[in-house]
Design a protein around this motif. Structure first.
Motif, PDB file in Angstrom:
ATOM      1  N   LYS A 174      -9.652  99.768 -48.281  1.00  0.00           N
ATOM      2  CA  LYS A 174      -9.735 101.120 -48.780  1.00  0.00           C
ATOM      3  C   LYS A 174      -8.495 101.458 -49.530  1.00  0.00           C
ATOM      4  CE  LYS A 174      -7.550 103.780 -47.100  1.00  0.00           C
ATOM      5  NZ  LYS A 174      -6.011 104.123 -46.694  1.00  0.00           N
ATOM      6  N   PRO A 175      -8.694 102.510 -50.525  1.00  0.00           N
ATOM      7  CA  PRO A 175     -10.007 102.968 -51.167  1.00  0.00           C
ATOM      8  C   PRO A 175     -10.608 101.830 -51.992  1.00  0.00           C
ATOM      9  CG  PRO A 175      -7.985 103.930 -52.141  1.00  0.00           C
ATOM     10  CD  PRO A 175      -7.777 103.093 -51.076  1.00  0.00           C
ATOM     11  N   TRP A 186     -14.137 100.346 -44.650  1.00  0.00           N
ATOM     12  CA  TRP A 186     -13.479 101.662 -44.227  1.00  0.00           C
ATOM     13  C   TRP A 186     -13.035 101.328 -42.997  1.00  0.00           C
ATOM     14  CZ3 TRP A 186     -12.839 104.402 -48.419  1.00  0.00           C
ATOM     15  CH2 TRP A 186     -13.607 104.798 -49.198  1.00  0.00           C
ATOM     16  N   ASN A 222      -9.553 108.287 -45.150  1.00  0.00           N
ATOM     17  CA  ASN A 222      -9.949 107.731 -43.834  1.00  0.00           C
ATOM     18  C   ASN A 222     -10.772 108.759 -43.058  1.00  0.00           C
ATOM     19  OD1 ASN A 222      -8.510 105.379 -44.438  1.00  0.00           O
ATOM     20  ND2 ASN A 222      -6.570 105.814 -43.452  1.00  0.00           N
ATOM     21  N   SER A 226     -13.987 109.129 -44.428  1.00  0.00           N
ATOM     22  CA  SER A 226     -14.822 108.024 -44.290  1.00  0.00           C
ATOM     23  C   SER A 226     -15.565 108.334 -42.836  1.00  0.00           C
ATOM     24  CB  SER A 226     -14.143 106.833 -44.313  1.00  0.00           C
ATOM     25  OG  SER A 226     -13.306 106.405 -43.134  1.00  0.00           O
TER      26      SER A 226
END
Ligand code: NAP
Length: 310
Positions: free
Chosen positions: A91-92, A118, A173, A176
């Motif tokens: 991620k990203p 994620w 995060n 997500s």
């Protein structure tokens, strides 16, 4: 038993060493077979300086895990898919939103798996929080994601460059998790981004979101927090307050502790990667990245004091 997926890690930095290598070793059905790194190697594992060299040498690799910064990920993912490899993206998933659809299309054309990970979604309290909230009336949401950049990102020049996302690197995060646990889609309504005068990425962000019901959602991301670190999401509901803390590993309902368990997030990621490959499907959810792109699009820029690392 089916033979294990032979995986190569690309970019042997902090996350590859701290999380990917132990998680791969602890996951059935996948094994570390090669490393592509300009600067580092691991005893007993085939080493190549770059992904291109690895792909040209074709040492029977089935999949690659891209643990490089987002700015270089698209070219690497495109090359790996073209060479017929399954691809796991840290991620990203990219430095822009629009670079992802061509990768999704390439994965479909080549019949390979593309997995945009994620890791925070694999924290132990996330799925229970989603289940809890599915049947509640939600009144407000407050996110506080505050950490010390000097502790967590020492020497990472790329994170301050365009595409490195600055404080949104950890902040994504939280997004997500939010996009997973809230029952309805939400959208950004206001943002203020604080940029150190000597840097190209923000050190703090203050965000307001809402949804079609007018739900108030606030998020504060800050990299200037010393002392105790905060990775909390508080959701007020018709049956009390739900608190996810420690990045999603703790869950409280009012003052009652429901979960307090540090789950190995990356084991979950690799179990899922093996499963996706076995089923011949991809998993790419861009919604957290879309919220970050919106913040850069709608956010008011505020200049703050320069950030000097030492
Ligand atoms: P890092 O320590 O800087 O490692 C990234 C590695 O990528 C470097 O060691 C380097 O590997 C390679 N790299 C750097 N610049 C490159 C370039 N221009 N071209 C090709 N390769 C390059 O960063 P990290 O913390 O591991 O983060 C990597 C990714 O994982 C980021 O997207 C981050 O958001 C994500 N992530 C990090 C954490 C964390 O706690 N650090 C947690 C979750 C996710 P070589 O020298 O080996 O070539």
């Amino acid at each position: 038993m089916a033979t294990a997926i032979r995986l190569a890690i690309v970019g042997l930095g902090k996350i590859a060493r701290d999380q990917h290598i132990p998680a791969i070793a602890g996951t059935e059905g996948i094994e570390l077979a090669a490393i592509a790194s300009r600067n580092a190697s691991i005893d007993g594992i085939a080493h190549f300086a770059t992904l291109d060299e690895l792909l040209a040498a074709a040492p029977g690799i089935d999949a690659v895990a891209l643990c490089t910064p987002p700015q270089v990920r698209h070219a690497q993912a495109a090359a790996a898919l073209k060479a017929g490899k399954h691809v796991l993206l840290e991620k990203p998933p990219g430095a822009t939103v629009s670079e992802l659809p061509p990768l999704i299309a390439a994965a479909r054309q080549t019949g390979r798996t593309l997995f945009a990970t994620w890791h925070s979604r694999f924290a132990s309290a996330v799925e229970p929080a989603r289940t809890f909230l599915a049947s509640r009336e939600i009144k407000s949401v407050a996110v506080e994601w505050k950490e010390d950049v000097r502790v967590w990102h020492p020497g990472q020049a790329w994170i301050w460059e365009p595409g490195g996302l600055g404080v949104f690197d950890p902040g994504i995060n939280a997004l997500s998790i939010l996009t997973r646990i809230l029952p309805r889609p939400f959208f950004l309504t206001q943002a203020e981004l604080s940029f150190p005068r000597n840097r190209a990425a923000p050190i703090a962000a203050d965000l307001a979101f809402s949804d079609d019901t007018g739900l108030p959602i606030r998020a504060e991301f800050d990299w200037r927090q010393t002392g105790p670190q905060t990775w909390d999401i508080r959701v007020e509901t018709d049956t009390g307050r739900l608190t996810l803390s420690s990045g999603g590993s703790r869950l409280e309902h009012d003052d009652r502790n429901l979960i307090d368990e540090k789950q190995a997030e990356y084991r979950g990621i690799y179990r899922r990667f093996v499963e996706l490959i076995a089923n011949g499907v991809s998993d790419v959810d861009l919604s957290p990245l879309v919220h970050v792109a919106d913040a850069f699009m709608l956010g008011r820029r505020r200049d703050v004091e320069p950030f000097i690392e030492d």
